[in-house]
Design a protein around this motif. Structure first.
Motif, PDB file in Angstrom:
ATOM      1  N   GLU A 159       0.710 -13.137  -3.452  1.00  9.52           N
ATOM      2  CA  GLU A 159      -0.180 -12.611  -2.413  1.00  9.52           C
ATOM      3  C   GLU A 159       0.612 -11.911  -1.322  1.00  9.52           C
ATOM      4  OE1 GLU A 159      -2.323 -16.043  -1.179  1.00  9.52           O
ATOM      5  OE2 GLU A 159      -3.802 -15.918  -2.806  1.00  9.52           O
ATOM      6  N   ARG A 160       1.730 -12.513  -0.919  1.00 10.92           N
ATOM      7  CA  ARG A 160       2.540 -11.889   0.135  1.00 10.92           C
ATOM      8  C   ARG A 160       3.212 -10.629  -0.375  1.00 10.92           C
ATOM      9  NH1 ARG A 160       4.746 -16.721   3.994  1.00 10.92           N
ATOM     10  NH2 ARG A 160       2.924 -18.067   3.779  1.00 10.92           N
ATOM     11  N   SER A 161       3.602 -10.652  -1.637  1.00 10.46           N
ATOM     12  CA  SER A 161       4.200  -9.466  -2.230  1.00 10.46           C
ATOM     13  C   SER A 161       3.199  -8.322  -2.269  1.00 10.46           C
ATOM     14  CB  SER A 161       4.703  -9.775  -3.646  1.00 10.46           C
ATOM     15  OG  SER A 161       5.231  -8.634  -4.264  1.00 10.46           O
ATOM     16  N   THR A 162       1.952  -8.637  -2.590  1.00 12.60           N
ATOM     17  CA  THR A 162       0.912  -7.614  -2.627  1.00 12.60           C
ATOM     18  C   THR A 162       0.673  -7.039  -1.242  1.00 12.60           C
ATOM     19  OG1 THR A 162      -0.177  -8.671  -4.518  1.00 12.60           O
ATOM     20  CG2 THR A 162      -1.504  -7.161  -3.182  1.00 12.60           C
ATOM     21  N   ARG A 163       0.618  -7.900  -0.229  1.00 13.15           N
ATOM     22  CA  ARG A 163       0.414  -7.420   1.132  1.00 13.15           C
ATOM     23  C   ARG A 163       1.566  -6.531   1.583  1.00 13.15           C
ATOM     24  NH1 ARG A 163      -1.710 -12.684   2.132  1.00 13.15           N
ATOM     25  NH2 ARG A 163       0.251 -13.377   3.046  1.00 13.15           N
ATOM     26  N   PHE A 164       2.789  -6.900   1.177  1.00 12.14           N
ATOM     27  CA  PHE A 164       3.954  -6.098   1.537  1.00 12.14           C
ATOM     28  C   PHE A 164       3.874  -4.710   0.910  1.00 12.14           C
ATOM     29  CE2 PHE A 164       8.209  -4.570   0.417  1.00 12.14           C
ATOM     30  CZ  PHE A 164       8.790  -4.496   1.683  1.00 12.14           C
ATOM     31  N   ARG A 165       3.459  -4.671  -0.373  1.00 11.11           N
ATOM     32  CA  ARG A 165       3.408  -3.390  -1.074  1.00 11.11           C
ATOM     33  C   ARG A 165       2.307  -2.486  -0.545  1.00 11.11           C
ATOM     34  NH1 ARG A 165       3.753  -6.658  -5.691  1.00 11.11           N
ATOM     35  NH2 ARG A 165       1.594  -6.145  -6.171  1.00 11.11           N
ATOM     36  N   THR A 166       1.248  -3.095   0.002  1.00  9.19           N
ATOM     37  CA  THR A 166       0.119  -2.282   0.462  1.00  9.19           C
ATOM     38  C   THR A 166       0.150  -2.034   1.965  1.00  9.19           C
ATOM     39  OG1 THR A 166      -1.237  -4.293   0.657  1.00  9.19           O
ATOM     40  CG2 THR A 166      -1.384  -3.055  -1.397  1.00  9.19           C
ATOM     41  N   GLY A 167       1.196  -2.488   2.641  1.00 10.22           N
ATOM     42  CA  GLY A 167       1.294  -2.283   4.087  1.00 10.22           C
ATOM     43  C   GLY A 167       2.317  -1.230   4.432  1.00 10.22           C
ATOM     44  N   GLY A 168       2.564  -1.065   5.724  1.00  7.85           N
ATOM     45  CA  GLY A 168       3.595  -0.145   6.183  1.00  7.85           C
ATOM     46  C   GLY A 168       3.164   1.311   6.082  1.00  7.85           C
ATOM     47  N   LEU A 204       6.425   1.441  -5.907  1.00 15.87           N
ATOM     48  CA  LEU A 204       5.656   0.226  -5.643  1.00 15.87           C
ATOM     49  C   LEU A 204       4.548   0.052  -6.668  1.00 15.87           C
ATOM     50  CD1 LEU A 204       5.279   0.298  -1.749  1.00 15.87           C
ATOM     51  CD2 LEU A 204       6.903  -1.003  -3.122  1.00 15.87           C
ATOM     52  N   THR A 205       3.784   1.099  -6.890  1.00 16.39           N
ATOM     53  CA  THR A 205       2.684   1.037  -7.850  1.00 16.39           C
ATOM     54  C   THR A 205       2.538   2.376  -8.563  1.00 16.39           C
ATOM     55  OG1 THR A 205       1.062   1.714  -6.174  1.00 16.39           O
ATOM     56  CG2 THR A 205       1.377  -0.659  -6.503  1.00 16.39           C
ATOM     57  N   VAL A 206       1.928   2.329  -9.737  1.00 13.20           N
ATOM     58  CA  VAL A 206       1.564   3.530 -10.484  1.00 13.20           C
ATOM     59  C   VAL A 206       0.043   3.604 -10.494  1.00 13.20           C
ATOM     60  CG1 VAL A 206       1.671   4.726 -12.688  1.00 13.20           C
ATOM     61  CG2 VAL A 206       3.631   3.374 -11.911  1.00 13.20           C
ATOM     62  N   ARG A 207      -0.495   4.627  -9.855  1.00 15.62           N
ATOM     63  CA  ARG A 207      -1.951   4.736  -9.727  1.00 15.62           C
ATOM     64  C   ARG A 207      -2.590   5.496 -10.887  1.00 15.62           C
ATOM     65  NH1 ARG A 207      -3.350   5.915  -3.345  1.00 15.62           N
ATOM     66  NH2 ARG A 207      -2.419   3.992  -2.501  1.00 15.62           N
ATOM     67  N   ALA A 208      -1.866   6.450 -11.445  1.00 19.58           N
ATOM     68  CA  ALA A 208      -2.411   7.242 -12.558  1.00 19.58           C
ATOM     69  C   ALA A 208      -1.255   7.799 -13.367  1.00 19.58           C
ATOM     70  CB  ALA A 208      -3.301   8.364 -12.030  1.00 19.58           C
ATOM     71  N   GLU A 209      -1.544   8.075 -14.653  1.00 18.09           N
ATOM     72  CA  GLU A 209      -0.506   8.618 -15.528  1.00 18.09           C
ATOM     73  C   GLU A 209      -1.165   9.386 -16.671  1.00 18.09           C
ATOM     74  OE1 GLU A 209       3.183   7.041 -18.396  1.00 18.09           O
ATOM     75  OE2 GLU A 209       2.244   5.700 -16.923  1.00 18.09           O
ATOM     76  N   GLU A 210      -0.606  10.557 -16.971  1.00 17.41           N
ATOM     77  CA  GLU A 210      -1.093  11.343 -18.095  1.00 17.41           C
ATOM     78  C   GLU A 210       0.037  12.222 -18.615  1.00 17.41           C
ATOM     79  OE1 GLU A 210      -4.275  13.773 -16.809  1.00 17.41           O
ATOM     80  OE2 GLU A 210      -3.070  14.962 -15.420  1.00 17.41           O
ATOM     81  N   ALA A 211      -0.097  12.685 -19.849  1.00 16.49           N
ATOM     82  CA  ALA A 211       0.935  13.525 -20.466  1.00 16.49           C
ATOM     83  C   ALA A 211       0.607  14.988 -20.251  1.00 16.49           C
ATOM     84  CB  ALA A 211       1.041  13.220 -21.949  1.00 16.49           C
ATOM     85  N   ASP A 212       1.633  15.796 -19.903  1.00 21.56           N
ATOM     86  CA  ASP A 212       1.472  17.250 -19.792  1.00 21.56           C
ATOM     87  C   ASP A 212       1.662  17.892 -21.174  1.00 21.56           C
ATOM     88  OD1 ASP A 212       0.818  17.391 -17.186  1.00 21.56           O
ATOM     89  OD2 ASP A 212       2.802  17.985 -16.454  1.00 21.56           O
TER      90      ASP A 212
END
Length: 324
Positions: A230-239, A261-269
């Motif tokens: 939970e704290r790791s998630t808050r750290f990644r989503t803050g700042g 921190l995170t990958v929100r979307a991915e697709e091949a060109d």
């Protein structure tokens, strides 16, 4: 299998003091008749187990009875030796105690297991100081007296006063309610609350610590793994997080994902490269991560990142241009 069950039976009695035949049967997943036969076998072998009659009776060991670790088989002993090589003990100031404990484990083994267990342990290396690229794992050092004070407060459930040096701030004394200790890649952290709010403190930044007599305000039970996530998630989503659209050579995808921190979307060109939308902790983090990938990646957006990377490249090219 029966030898293992007999050892388990002794350990259960050691842990609980007294258990009925029915309770032992449930714990060992056998019948009560089997438990009674095992009790007889233990008595015949000289283990001082006796029966107490009455409504609250059961089986128990004579007070003061202790066993050696003769119930350990080779793989169990090896597991202990491997666990003993982890860096958590070092992070929490327990490395010397762990070394002593491992010696006692080896000494308590049956003689037939000692040599083979120690020899096998020599062929396993867990978390070496450097990786294949000779990058050294930097283990943070915390004075033994300081980490021992933190450790005592965590285990006794008392409030803790720490002299803490936060990044970019003057060290200050803070009084916290300690919850638990976590080690990640050789770095130790104290999970605590302060005035009811969650706080995470890096042990290497604790300059001094003092256990107080006042009980800590904390729950009796805690799921440290969940609390850390939970704290790791808050750290990644803050700042000052930034989102970047980037094209990357598939061969370098893991290098990019490993720093983001995170990958929100991915697709091949169409050309086989990958187009990813990733987040970084702040602009400096994003620029550093993309610079490491050189020409194997291209930041498409935002524009300020493209400008920053271009300016850096121009400066490097100018510095190493052909001299007259």
């Amino acid at each position: 299998m029966r030898a293992d069950r007999l050892v388990s039976l002794v350990l259960l009695l050691r842990q609980h003091g007294r258990l009925s035949a029915a309770a032992l049967a449930r714990e060992l997943e056998v019948s009560t008749r089997t438990v009674l036969r095992d009790i007889e076998a233990l008595s015949a072998a000289g283990v001082p187990v006796y029966a107490e009659r009455g409504r609250h009776g059961g089986f128990a060991l004579l007070p003061g009875f202790r066993t050696e670790l003769t119930g350990l088989n080779h793989d169990e002993a090896l597991a202990l030796l491997v666990a003993g090589s982890r860096r958590g003990a070092q992070a929490f100031g327990l490395d010397s105690a762990l070394a002593s404990a491992m010696l006692k484990v080896v000494d308590a083994l049956p003689e037939s297991y000692r040599e083979t267990a120690a020899g096998a342990a020599q062929r396993l290396l867990i978390d070496p100081e450097i990786d294949l690229l000779s990058r050294r794992l930097v283990a943070e050092e915390v004075p033994d007296a300081t980490v021992a004070e933190v450790r005592r407060a965590v285990f006794t459930g008392h409030k803790l006063r720490i002299h803490y040096a936060a990044v970019g701030q003057t060290p200050k004394w803070r009084t916290v309610d300690p919850i638990g200790l976590v080690t990640v890649r050789g770095q130790g952290y104290l999970l605590a609350t302060r005035s009811g709010a969650d706080r995470t403190y890096r042990l290497s930044r604790v300059l001094a610590a003092e256990e107080l007599a006042e009980p800590a305000q904390r729950p009796d039970r805690v799921d440290l793994d969940r609390a850390w996530q939970e704290r790791s998630t808050r750290f990644r989503t803050g700042g000052d997080q930034v989102t970047v659209l980037v094209r990357v050579d598939p061969a370098r995808r893991e290098d990019l994902v490993g720093t983001a921190l995170t990958v929100r979307a991915e697709e091949a060109d169409a050309d086989g490269w990958l187009r990813l939308e990733v987040t970084f902790q702040d602009p400096r983090h994003a620029e550093w991560a993309l610079w490491q990938l050189t020409t194997n990646a291209e930041a498409l957006a935002p524009q300020w990142l493209r400008d920053s990377l271009r300016n850096r490249a121009v400066a490097i090219a100018t510095r190493y241009g052909v001299s007259s």
